[in-house]
Design a protein around this motif. Sequence first.
Motif, PDB file in Angstrom:
ATOM      1  N   GLN A  33      68.664  30.843 -65.337  1.00  0.00           N
ATOM      2  CA  GLN A  33      68.869  29.401 -65.451  1.00  0.00           C
ATOM      3  C   GLN A  33      68.073  28.633 -64.399  1.00  0.00           C
ATOM      4  N   PHE A  34      67.971  29.209 -63.202  1.00  0.00           N
ATOM      5  CA  PHE A  34      67.183  28.581 -62.141  1.00  0.00           C
ATOM      6  C   PHE A  34      66.262  29.633 -61.527  1.00  0.00           C
ATOM      7  N   VAL A  35      64.981  29.280 -61.433  1.00  0.00           N
ATOM      8  CA  VAL A  35      63.989  30.196 -60.862  1.00  0.00           C
ATOM      9  C   VAL A  35      63.092  29.398 -59.924  1.00  0.00           C
ATOM     10  N   ALA A  53      68.739  25.379 -72.969  1.00  0.00           N
ATOM     11  CA  ALA A  53      67.777  24.489 -72.319  1.00  0.00           C
ATOM     12  C   ALA A  53      67.693  23.149 -73.038  1.00  0.00           C
ATOM     13  N   VAL A  54      68.789  22.727 -73.656  1.00  0.00           N
ATOM     14  CA  VAL A  54      68.866  21.396 -74.252  1.00  0.00           C
ATOM     15  C   VAL A  54      70.060  20.678 -73.626  1.00  0.00           C
ATOM     16  N   PRO A  55      70.049  19.342 -73.613  1.00  0.00           N
ATOM     17  CA  PRO A  55      71.133  18.616 -72.948  1.00  0.00           C
ATOM     18  C   PRO A  55      72.455  18.730 -73.698  1.00  0.00           C
ATOM     19  N   ARG A  77      63.384  23.613 -61.565  1.00  0.00           N
ATOM     20  CA  ARG A  77      63.664  25.051 -61.623  1.00  0.00           C
ATOM     21  C   ARG A  77      64.469  25.494 -62.837  1.00  0.00           C
ATOM     22  N   VAL A  78      64.929  24.561 -63.653  1.00  0.00           N
ATOM     23  CA  VAL A  78      65.840  24.936 -64.720  1.00  0.00           C
ATOM     24  C   VAL A  78      65.062  25.507 -65.917  1.00  0.00           C
ATOM     25  N   TYR A  79      65.390  26.726 -66.293  1.00  0.00           N
ATOM     26  CA  TYR A  79      64.850  27.403 -67.472  1.00  0.00           C
ATOM     27  C   TYR A  79      63.332  27.256 -67.614  1.00  0.00           C
ATOM     28  N   MET A 104      65.638  14.840 -72.336  1.00  0.00           N
ATOM     29  CA  MET A 104      64.911  16.110 -72.278  1.00  0.00           C
ATOM     30  C   MET A 104      65.366  16.908 -71.060  1.00  0.00           C
ATOM     31  N   VAL A 105      65.212  18.220 -71.170  1.00  0.00           N
ATOM     32  CA  VAL A 105      65.500  19.123 -70.058  1.00  0.00           C
ATOM     33  C   VAL A 105      64.192  19.802 -69.669  1.00  0.00           C
ATOM     34  N   ASN A 106      63.591  19.340 -68.576  1.00  0.00           N
ATOM     35  CA  ASN A 106      62.343  19.922 -68.087  1.00  0.00           C
ATOM     36  C   ASN A 106      61.346  20.093 -69.246  1.00  0.00           C
TER      37      ASN A 106
END
Length: 679
Positions: free
Chosen positions: A479-481, A503-505, A539-541, A599-601
């Motif tokens: 989830q976080f890298v 990885a979607v809101p 860092r998310v996904y 959006m997510v990243n």
Amino acid sequence: MTPTKLFTRAGGVCALACGLAAAVQAETADLIITNGRVITMDAGRSRASAVATRGRDILFVGTAEEAAALAGPETRVIDAGGRIVLPGLHDVHIHPLHTIEPEYNGERYDCNFQGASVTMDETVARLRSCLQEADLTTDGWLVGQFFNPPSLLSVTETYPTVRAALDAVSSNIPIQLEGSDGHAFGLNTAAYRMARHPETGERLPLTADSLTGAYAAYAEYFNTDAGGAPDGTAKDFARHIIGAPVAGLENFKPVLGQLTDLMAANGITSLQDAMVGEDLADVYAYMDAEGLLDFRVRLNTHIDSNLFGGRTRPLDMQAALKAAQSMRARFSGSEYVRGDGVKLFVDGVVEHPTQTAAMLNPYLEPVFGADGDISGYVDLDGADCRQARADTRMRSGPAAAAFQAEHGFAAVRCDKRYGLLEFTPDNLSRAVTGFDKAGFTVHMHALGDKAVQVALDAVEAARRSNGLSGLPHNLAHIQFVAPEDVARIGEMGIAVTPTLAWAVPFWEYDTTVNPYINEVDSLFDMAKLYRQDGIWGSRVYPFRSIKAAGGLLAAGSDAPVDVPSPQPFVNMAAGLIRGDLLPADPRAEAQDPELVPVMVNPDEVLSLDDVLAAYTINGAIAMGQQELTGSIEPGKRADLIMIDTDIERLSQDISTIWDIAQTGVLLTVFDGRIVRDKL
């Protein structure tokens, strides 16, 4: 000509003619799918219009005209009518047997909350209704299944704690709420009385005293009130200590047909059960023996750091290897089941209140105002917090009350919390090195950026010790890298297995994550809650970055976490868009609320080829069976599907990407057998 010579000549002609006939017969197909759009997912990403199978294998891939020559009187020919044909799909992280509902005999009654958001008042009402329906034995349990973890925070004036709420349902029947994430739990007093010590097996109730005594090594799995008593919420290994009944072979036998139907309906022909012990292995052994398997499965033996060591005491590598070797040996002669995988939890989950995901930075502490929105943040490095950490008197009693009154938050919130590593780094390296040497693929739950870092360190340690084994060790969830570890994943060629749909809101869930990772000014303003900078945004996904760096992107649904279906095409659509429309103000009660895109990243969106590869050839590589499955090529197993939707066309327009989620599977072929036919 003498009779002998005539006979010899006739025999020669017969041999030639019979040989030709036999050759033609050998090339006759059992099944031909023609006039399709065959996306082979081979190395060259070649396309074809027809595929033919014979027995268990793919016989031919090419044109419809060429395939027609392989038809015999017994061949079934299916006209695809231009529909897409794909390799059978791979779900590389799933809990298959938990996607169906076993049948119990009074030892347990499942009260299904279906992931709905509920208050404690609503929880009590639902559980009471289920208790009236339940026909429990004297030692039976009431289990609130698929409970929404954030709802554990939804206490009310009537029920100020989860324990108080569940005790109001029953004081003598043990009750357990099972979070839909598999990591968060709710318990009543009767359930605490059922606890057993994991080392001795002795029945020992969980109390304030036992948590500081016999259970001290496991205390961090149980949340407590101001007096140190369990407050009704718990996490992760707490489930093992409490010991609610789990389903075994006899519970599953009546419903196994539902499992095979579910996988075939989703086009899943290969899967990796992410966590098994002997109880679930019994079910797979039964299915294998009875010819009930319509999919290939790799089993990952769960090596629990609390049972085998690794967290608070040294890892017993000999015992861990023995458990894994026993599973591998049990299925060594099976065609469809392999037991050569190992599951290690490196950390837990990131959402509040569980927050066991191991992070490089401390979890933030938002302060909520009377309106429920964020009014500020605890200054973890400020003088007040430094004093609170130094003076333990502020943790309880009058000093704690005075601190709360002065600052508006409890002194315990000044603690810097980084989550929980289930294995110490040294023990994790020992584990991965040992299993790698013994030929086991290690599948690691690594969700926080610290966990990912430690997992990569462990794989590097194994390679230094053993050399490059070629085993596809992989990291689930990611989830976080951290950016530097994205690069390491690529350099090391590590396989990662995320759930693309995460990885979607999803506003309700994201309010339990984003404000604890990024400082945000509001839960109800979408632009503020989903700010794309900071640790959360960067860092998310990071799917696309990992692929670009050289990592192998596979896919896993983690079903029944989130939803009980593997939903591969929902995941594919999510990977392509990483966005959705959300209410501009989640508090609005209008029937037709204003919607805004979130959006997510978005820099991490994938291509259609990326998501198809994740579910086909990359999934096969991650399962170590790329020579057998993952692409439509002659000689590989005849695992393939036909779908009802033109996903290529839909993927070209952002307004139609989510329509891919509605894709249906018309035909599923496994090992040359048609196991789903909706044509």
